[in-house]
Design an enzyme around this catalytic site. Structure first.
Site, PDB file in Angstrom:
ATOM      1  CE  LYS A 289      29.112  -7.829  80.047  1.00 30.85           C
ATOM      2  NZ  LYS A 289      28.734  -7.630  78.717  1.00 30.85           N
TER       3      LYS A 289
ATOM      4  CD  GLU B 145      45.494 -14.154  66.015  1.00 26.14           C
ATOM      5  OE1 GLU B 145      44.552 -13.940  65.152  1.00 26.14           O
ATOM      6  OE2 GLU B 145      46.306 -14.680  66.574  1.00 26.14           O
TER       7      GLU B 145
END
Lengths: 273, 273
Positions: free
Chosen positions: B129, B175
């Site tokens: 997550k 990223e």
């Protein structure tokens, strides 16, 4: 007599003070600092510097491990140990030693006394040469240890016969690598008010300037700087230093009455600080 | 048996290795690093890691003080001293000790062996997550030590029940804080090709993926990530790890055949590396 360093409740000579290689300031750039100097053996604008250091720590989510009173007593002890009437004092606060190069346990606080490297009289006459570079510092309002850009640009600065870099972005200037920028046009002073570190000398000079001139804190275009009557920078070590060339262009006129006035007023005040 | 550290031609225990407080990595964030691990006692993709470390140093204008051959022999000595079959190896290169917190004399190179913290099997099942955050790393192509953003966001990450942050800017992703991102849609794999650190595991997985799927290296919109069939991240420690939630939104389907295939292929290869 030698410079000393406070590290987490212990004072030793700077020479003998090391930090362990698991420090998050070293491994993750998780660190901030502040720097001020003394005049007549007394820290200049201590309250303001302390306030900024404490605010940087909050913004960086680093717990400040020392009280203002304790910090002041450490500073005075370091000054005394230096044997110098005046010196520079550097605070460095890092994320501390980490078991896995990521998790923070408790911060490391360094307080270090240093020699002062004052600007020479001839430099005030000649003014500073800078290169321009498109960039805004990451978290400009925090006095973090992040000077990658300046370090990478050092060879460009040297090759240009300059000594610093003026950061700008989208046509607006922000600051030099370690100092603030002011311009004067038709006797009105202007200085950027966003994307900058709010310098203590900037704050001090703003007060002085507002008592004597019209002053605007606002966004300042690079083009305005190139066309200004005077351009100058303010910092702890530079006080009020004219900028006379940006890249290959001369900036400002020969008449630098505003910056000269501000520098003289500051120097006058410092005599009895 | 314990972890050891090479610092400028000397190997000592990690516990006993310190750096002086005038190091520019500490004072000015002027540092870069690299990190790889061994499998079966042998550095994984050593040539690629060395190439990237050496390139980071050039981009950061830090002289690389060690030859590839010498560095490899140091790495093998550290592995042997660790007494472990496999460990992590961290290279850290800084601007070195400075007489005035600015001038560079010669770099400091640290090479450190560390414990590996592998991702648990259950994490590969549950997926990761992450929170999203608008930001592009400064000099993303350099593996610098600059992780301020991640450190400042740590409490937000924890409060969201997440473990990392997905950086995006102007609607495009770049990223995670320390790993690359891939998406899969209709069996086509895509991954950002700009504003990123080119991960070694990214490079390895791209080769593997290209042999089996259609692969696109291109800009990837955040919206595409939210609508993808699979989202996964690649890094030295994570290998190929699914991302299953971004902020409050579940991403990807239950069927993670592509990322499972890539992870299995990688694990298979690593057995005989």
């Amino acid at each position: 007599m030698a410079h000393h360093c406070y590290l987490n409740n212990k004072i030793d000579s700077v020479e003998n003070t090391n930090i362990h290689i698991t420090d998050l300031g070293l491994l993750r750039g998780y660190g901030l600092f502040d720097y001020f100097r003394t005049y007549n053996g007394r820290p200049f604008q201590w309250d303001w510097y302390w306030e900024r250091f404490d605010r940087s720590a909050k913004l960086m989510k680093l717990p400040n491990p020392i009280s203002k009173e304790k910090a002041y007593s450490v500073v005075m002890a370091l000054i005394e140990k230096s044997g110098l009437e005046d010196c520079g004092i550097r605070f460095v606060l890092t994320g501390g030693y980490s078991p896995d190069a990521m998790k923070m346990i408790e911060p490391n606080l360094l307080i270090i006394s240093e020699d002062i490297h004052p600007v020479k009289e001839s430099e005030y006459e000649a003014g500073m040469k800078v290169i321009s570079h498109e960039y805004v510092r990451d978290y400009p309002e925090i006095k973090s240890t992040d000077y990658k850009h300046l370090m990478i640009l050092q060879s460009d600065i040297r090759e240009a016969g300059a000594t610093d870099v003026l950061f700008h972005k989208d046509g607006k200037i922000s600051e030099l690598s370690r100092s603030n920028v002011f311009i004067v046009k038709n006797n009105v002073i202007a200085t950027p008010d966003t994307q900058i570190l709010r310098g203590i000398t900037r704050r001090y000079i703003l007060e002085l300037a507002k008592a004597n001139f019209k002053v605007e804190e606002r966004s300042v275009a690079l083009q305005e700087v190139l066309e200004a009557d005077e351009v100058f920078t303010t910092s702890t070590t530079k006080k009020v230093l004219p900028i006379t060339r940006i890249d290959n262009q001369l900036v400002g006129s020969e008449n630098r009455s505003v910056s000269k006035f501000l520098l003289e007023e500051m120097n006058h005040h410092l005599k009895t600080w």
